[in-house]
Design an enzyme around this catalytic site. Structure first.
Site, mmCIF file in Angstrom:
data_model
loop_
_atom_site.group_PDB
_atom_site.id
_atom_site.type_symbol
_atom_site.label_atom_id
_atom_site.label_comp_id
_atom_site.label_asym_id
_atom_site.label_seq_id
_atom_site.Cartn_x
_atom_site.Cartn_y
_atom_site.Cartn_z
ATOM 1 N N SER A 102 0.835 -1.196 0.000
ATOM 2 C CA SER A 102 0.000 0.000 0.000
ATOM 3 C C SER A 102 0.878 1.257 0.000
ATOM 4 O O SER A 102 1.694 1.429 -0.891
ATOM 5 C CB SER A 102 -0.968 -0.046 1.192
ATOM 6 O OG SER A 102 -1.963 0.943 1.085
ATOM 7 N N ASP A 208 -9.564 -6.087 -4.192
ATOM 8 C CA ASP A 208 -9.162 -5.047 -3.237
ATOM 9 C C ASP A 208 -10.234 -3.954 -3.208
ATOM 10 O O ASP A 208 -10.468 -3.270 -4.203
ATOM 11 C CB ASP A 208 -7.813 -4.473 -3.681
ATOM 12 C CG ASP A 208 -7.220 -3.483 -2.697
ATOM 13 O OD1 ASP A 208 -7.961 -2.960 -1.842
ATOM 14 O OD2 ASP A 208 -6.010 -3.229 -2.792
ATOM 15 N N HIS A 241 -7.046 -6.028 0.493
ATOM 16 C CA HIS A 241 -5.974 -5.055 0.317
ATOM 17 C C HIS A 241 -4.662 -5.484 0.968
ATOM 18 O O HIS A 241 -3.581 -5.270 0.407
ATOM 19 C CB HIS A 241 -6.423 -3.713 0.902
ATOM 20 C CG HIS A 241 -5.455 -2.595 0.704
ATOM 21 N ND1 HIS A 241 -5.078 -2.145 -0.543
ATOM 22 C CD2 HIS A 241 -4.780 -1.823 1.599
ATOM 23 C CE1 HIS A 241 -4.218 -1.148 -0.415
ATOM 24 N NE2 HIS A 241 -4.016 -0.933 0.872
#
Length: 265
Positions: A102, A208, A241
């Site tokens: 991320s 995600d 995610h």
């Protein structure tokens, strides 16, 4: 004399270092926005135990302690945390790879354009935040509303491995000021992408739900912008995610290990 108070690190969210074989590569593993080094620990353990790599997982400034600390930190502070960990690892290994999840993936890509690394592994990296006029005024607006609720209030939302979701450690809210800092960081990322000259692996999940602008859009925009021709992109399914802790984590770890071994070979 004023007493300086140190905020304790959340239990289980400590940074880590696993010393590998002398001539093996080292991997710098960077966690995400409001997250903790725990997000990267399983990946570090896998790469260390199965491949003999040295792995370091730093704690980004302002993370894994308190929301007050997060609100005081800037994207420059997060970058310093990465740079310090890089030089610690480089002192102990001949070759450094940089990997992140991320926002940590955005930092990996950014530093992969400016530091001597052998390769980059970017997992679920954002490309940009949705266009919103308030992003320019987050420091001012944060004085009125310092914290924003996370979009998915249910901590298990978007996860396929519910046990891993319940065991996940992150802040409960997004500091508004920190969202502004993330936006500035992503601006630097977009400027840096054409300057990446090392092999790069992008890993995303089509399931995600947390990635701004969507995983396929971010993956394709980043892939197209990366300067090197030695680049790969992989789109998984069946994971949320947090690719390094959700249901497809073993596939992610194996793919990352193979990428490193191919480059070393």
């Amino acid at each position: 004399m004023e007493t300086i108070k140190h905020t304790a690190i959340i239990s289980g969210a400590e940074p880590f270092y696993f010393s590998g074989e002398k001539d093996a590569p080292g991997v710098l593993l960077i966690h995400g926005f409001t997250g903790t080094p725990k997000e990267m620990r399983w990946m570090g353990e896998y790469l260390h135990q199965n491949e003999g790599f040295s792995c370091i997982g730093p704690r980004l400034a302002g993370h894994a302690t308190s929301l007050d600390d997060m609100m005081r930190s800037t994207h420059h502070d997060w970058m310093v945390s990465v740079e310090e960990a890089y030089y610690m690892l480089r002192d102990r290994t001949n070759t450094v790879y940089i990997a992140g999840l991320s926002m940590g993936a955005a930092l990996a890509l950014l530093f992969g354009s400016i530091l001597p690394v052998k390769g980059i592994i970017a997992m679920a990296s954002p490309y940009a935040l949705p266009n919103d006029w308030r992003l320019k005024y987050t420091r001012l607006l944060s004085k009125i509303q310092p914290l924003m609720p996370k979009e998915h209030a249910d901590p298990e939302s978007g996860w396929f491995d519910k046990d891993a979701a319940r065991d996940h450690l992150c802040y409960s809210h997004n500091p508004l000021r920190s969202i502004g800092e993330l936006n500035l960081l992503l601006g630097r990322l977009r400027e840096a992408l054409p300057h990446i000259a090392v092999p790069t692996l992008l890993i995303y999940s089509k399931d995600d739900q947390a990635l701004p602008l969507g995983s396929e859009y971010c993956m394709n925009e980043i892939f197209a912008s990366i300067g090197t021709e030695q680049k790969e992109k992989i789109l998984l399914s069946g994971s949320g995610h947090v690719l390094t802790r959700d249901a497809k984590r073993l596939e992610v770890f194996q793919t990352a290990a193979e990428f490193i071994k191919r480059n070393e070979g």
